[in-house]
Design a protein around this motif. Structure first.
Motif, PDB file in Angstrom:
ATOM      1  N   ASN A 178       0.866  -1.174   0.000  1.00  0.00           N
ATOM      2  CA  ASN A 178       0.000   0.000   0.000  1.00  0.00           C
ATOM      3  C   ASN A 178       0.904   1.225   0.000  1.00  0.00           C
ATOM      4  OD1 ASN A 178      -2.850  -1.245   0.878  1.00  0.00           O
ATOM      5  ND2 ASN A 178      -1.228  -2.258   2.026  1.00  0.00           N
ATOM      6  N   VAL A 179       0.976   1.949  -1.110  1.00  0.00           N
ATOM      7  CA  VAL A 179       1.814   3.151  -1.209  1.00  0.00           C
ATOM      8  C   VAL A 179       1.035   4.301  -0.570  1.00  0.00           C
ATOM      9  CG1 VAL A 179       2.999   4.726  -2.776  1.00  0.00           C
ATOM     10  CG2 VAL A 179       2.869   2.276  -3.330  1.00  0.00           C
ATOM     11  N   LEU A 180       1.622   4.921   0.454  1.00  0.00           N
ATOM     12  CA  LEU A 180       0.891   5.921   1.226  1.00  0.00           C
ATOM     13  C   LEU A 180       0.916   7.309   0.603  1.00  0.00           C
ATOM     14  CD1 LEU A 180       1.766   4.952   4.911  1.00  0.00           C
ATOM     15  CD2 LEU A 180      -0.087   4.122   3.433  1.00  0.00           C
ATOM     16  N   ARG A 181      -0.175   8.026   0.835  1.00  0.00           N
ATOM     17  CA  ARG A 181      -0.310   9.438   0.423  1.00  0.00           C
ATOM     18  C   ARG A 181       0.338  10.338   1.472  1.00  0.00           C
ATOM     19  NH1 ARG A 181      -4.356  10.415  -3.333  1.00  0.00           N
ATOM     20  NH2 ARG A 181      -5.681   8.639  -3.735  1.00  0.00           N
ATOM     21  N   ASP A 182       0.551  11.582   1.089  1.00  0.00           N
ATOM     22  CA  ASP A 182       1.202  12.531   2.000  1.00  0.00           C
ATOM     23  C   ASP A 182       0.401  12.811   3.271  1.00  0.00           C
ATOM     24  OD1 ASP A 182      -0.789  14.044   0.762  1.00  0.00           O
ATOM     25  OD2 ASP A 182       0.552  15.640   0.115  1.00  0.00           O
ATOM     26  N   ASP A 183      -0.898  12.495   3.288  1.00  0.00           N
ATOM     27  CA  ASP A 183      -1.708  12.733   4.488  1.00  0.00           C
ATOM     28  C   ASP A 183      -1.904  11.461   5.324  1.00  0.00           C
ATOM     29  OD1 ASP A 183      -3.432  11.341   2.816  1.00  0.00           O
ATOM     30  OD2 ASP A 183      -5.082  12.780   2.986  1.00  0.00           O
ATOM     31  N   GLN A 184      -1.105  10.427   5.080  1.00  0.00           N
ATOM     32  CA  GLN A 184      -1.251   9.157   5.799  1.00  0.00           C
ATOM     33  C   GLN A 184      -0.092   8.889   6.763  1.00  0.00           C
ATOM     34  OE1 GLN A 184      -2.053   6.731   2.177  1.00  0.00           O
ATOM     35  NE2 GLN A 184      -3.961   6.159   3.219  1.00  0.00           N
ATOM     36  N   GLN A 185       0.482   9.942   7.340  1.00  0.00           N
ATOM     37  CA  GLN A 185       1.572   9.773   8.303  1.00  0.00           C
ATOM     38  C   GLN A 185       1.132   8.965   9.521  1.00  0.00           C
ATOM     39  OE1 GLN A 185       3.588  13.394   9.393  1.00  0.00           O
ATOM     40  NE2 GLN A 185       3.796  14.057   7.280  1.00  0.00           N
ATOM     41  N   ASP A 186      -0.083   9.219  10.009  1.00  0.00           N
ATOM     42  CA  ASP A 186      -0.583   8.476  11.174  1.00  0.00           C
ATOM     43  C   ASP A 186      -0.718   6.991  10.862  1.00  0.00           C
ATOM     44  OD1 ASP A 186      -0.654  10.772  12.692  1.00  0.00           O
ATOM     45  OD2 ASP A 186      -2.816  11.081  12.484  1.00  0.00           O
ATOM     46  N   THR A 187      -1.094   6.669   9.631  1.00  0.00           N
ATOM     47  CA  THR A 187      -1.192   5.272   9.222  1.00  0.00           C
ATOM     48  C   THR A 187       0.196   4.634   9.224  1.00  0.00           C
ATOM     49  OG1 THR A 187      -3.167   5.704   7.905  1.00  0.00           O
ATOM     50  CG2 THR A 187      -1.904   3.725   7.351  1.00  0.00           C
ATOM     51  N   ALA A 188       1.187   5.348   8.702  1.00  0.00           N
ATOM     52  CA  ALA A 188       2.567   4.843   8.713  1.00  0.00           C
ATOM     53  C   ALA A 188       3.028   4.577  10.140  1.00  0.00           C
ATOM     54  CB  ALA A 188       3.500   5.830   8.024  1.00  0.00           C
ATOM     55  N   MET A 189       2.745   5.493  11.049  1.00  0.00           N
ATOM     56  CA  MET A 189       3.167   5.328  12.445  1.00  0.00           C
ATOM     57  C   MET A 189       2.424   4.164  13.102  1.00  0.00           C
ATOM     58  SD  MET A 189       5.576   7.382  12.677  1.00  0.00           S
ATOM     59  CE  MET A 189       5.923   7.200  14.411  1.00  0.00           C
ATOM     60  N   HIS A 190       1.144   4.025  12.797  1.00  0.00           N
ATOM     61  CA  HIS A 190       0.347   2.932  13.365  1.00  0.00           C
ATOM     62  C   HIS A 190       0.985   1.577  13.045  1.00  0.00           C
ATOM     63  CE1 HIS A 190      -3.367   0.911  14.683  1.00  0.00           C
ATOM     64  NE2 HIS A 190      -3.156   0.086  13.665  1.00  0.00           N
ATOM     65  N   PHE A 191       1.404   1.410  11.807  1.00  0.00           N
ATOM     66  CA  PHE A 191       1.984   0.134  11.384  1.00  0.00           C
ATOM     67  C   PHE A 191       3.489   0.048  11.644  1.00  0.00           C
ATOM     68  CE2 PHE A 191      -1.987   0.094   8.982  1.00  0.00           C
ATOM     69  CZ  PHE A 191      -2.434  -1.187   9.286  1.00  0.00           C
ATOM     70  N   ALA A 192       4.068   1.117  12.174  1.00  0.00           N
ATOM     71  CA  ALA A 192       5.481   1.100  12.555  1.00  0.00           C
ATOM     72  C   ALA A 192       5.638   0.779  14.042  1.00  0.00           C
ATOM     73  CB  ALA A 192       6.126   2.441  12.229  1.00  0.00           C
ATOM     74  N   GLY A 193       4.553   0.322  14.668  1.00  0.00           N
ATOM     75  CA  GLY A 193       4.633  -0.077  16.069  1.00  0.00           C
ATOM     76  C   GLY A 193       4.179   0.990  17.040  1.00  0.00           C
TER      77      GLY A 193
END
Length: 153
Positions: free
Chosen positions: A68-83
């Motif tokens: 899933n390639v993330l959009r610029d407004d999906q930082q919280d999603t990246a952090m959620h899946f980064a632990g």
């Protein structure tokens, strides 16, 4: 040579941010990845590099996965899946061909396992692309240990 300093050097290469999702018998697993690349057009192959110390290592072994390639407004999603779980969850699931994927991502690349290689302290998983979709928007980038955005054209 110092491994930490080498990591800092490699951080100067800006990358996109993805979340790789994969199904097990009981749930959908996901983890944030920036070591992702296209490998081949014929057959269509992509590569995901996974740290041997991550829980996702066993989930990906011989299993379908979705990048899933993330959009610029999906930082919280990246952090959620980064632990760093967020509450409420900053994303929604949607059904893809090979499993659950993150709704509103910039792109989805759905893969069946192709081969895995020893990559030192990582395992390199190659997947054969079975479905992909992409949309307009700006990507979430990672540069020098921070999220970043594309500026200008």
């Amino acid at each position: 040579m110092d491994p930490k300093d080498f990591r800092n050097c490699m951080g100067h290469f800006a990358t996109g941010v993805t979340v790789v999702t994969s199904e097990t018998e009981t749930k959908t697993h996901g983890f944030t990845v920036n070591s992702f690349t296209s490998v081949s057009l014929d057959p269509m192959l992509v590569l995901v590099s996974v740290d041997r110390n991550t829980k996702a290592l066993d989930v990906l072994k011989d299993n379908n996965f979705i990048v899933n390639v993330l959009r610029d407004d999906q930082q919280d999603t990246a952090m959620h899946f980064a632990g760093r779980p967020q509450d409420p969850k900053p994303f929604e699931w949607e059904k893809g061909l090979l499993g659950q994927r993150i709704k509103h991502s910039l792109a989805h690349i759905e893969c069946e396992p192709w081969v895995a290689y020893d990559g030192g302290d990582h395992v390199l998983y190659l997947g054969e692309v079975k479905n992909f979709e992409y949309y307009s928007g700006q990507p979430l980038l990672y540069f020098c240990g921070k999220f970043s955005e594309v500026t200008g054209k």
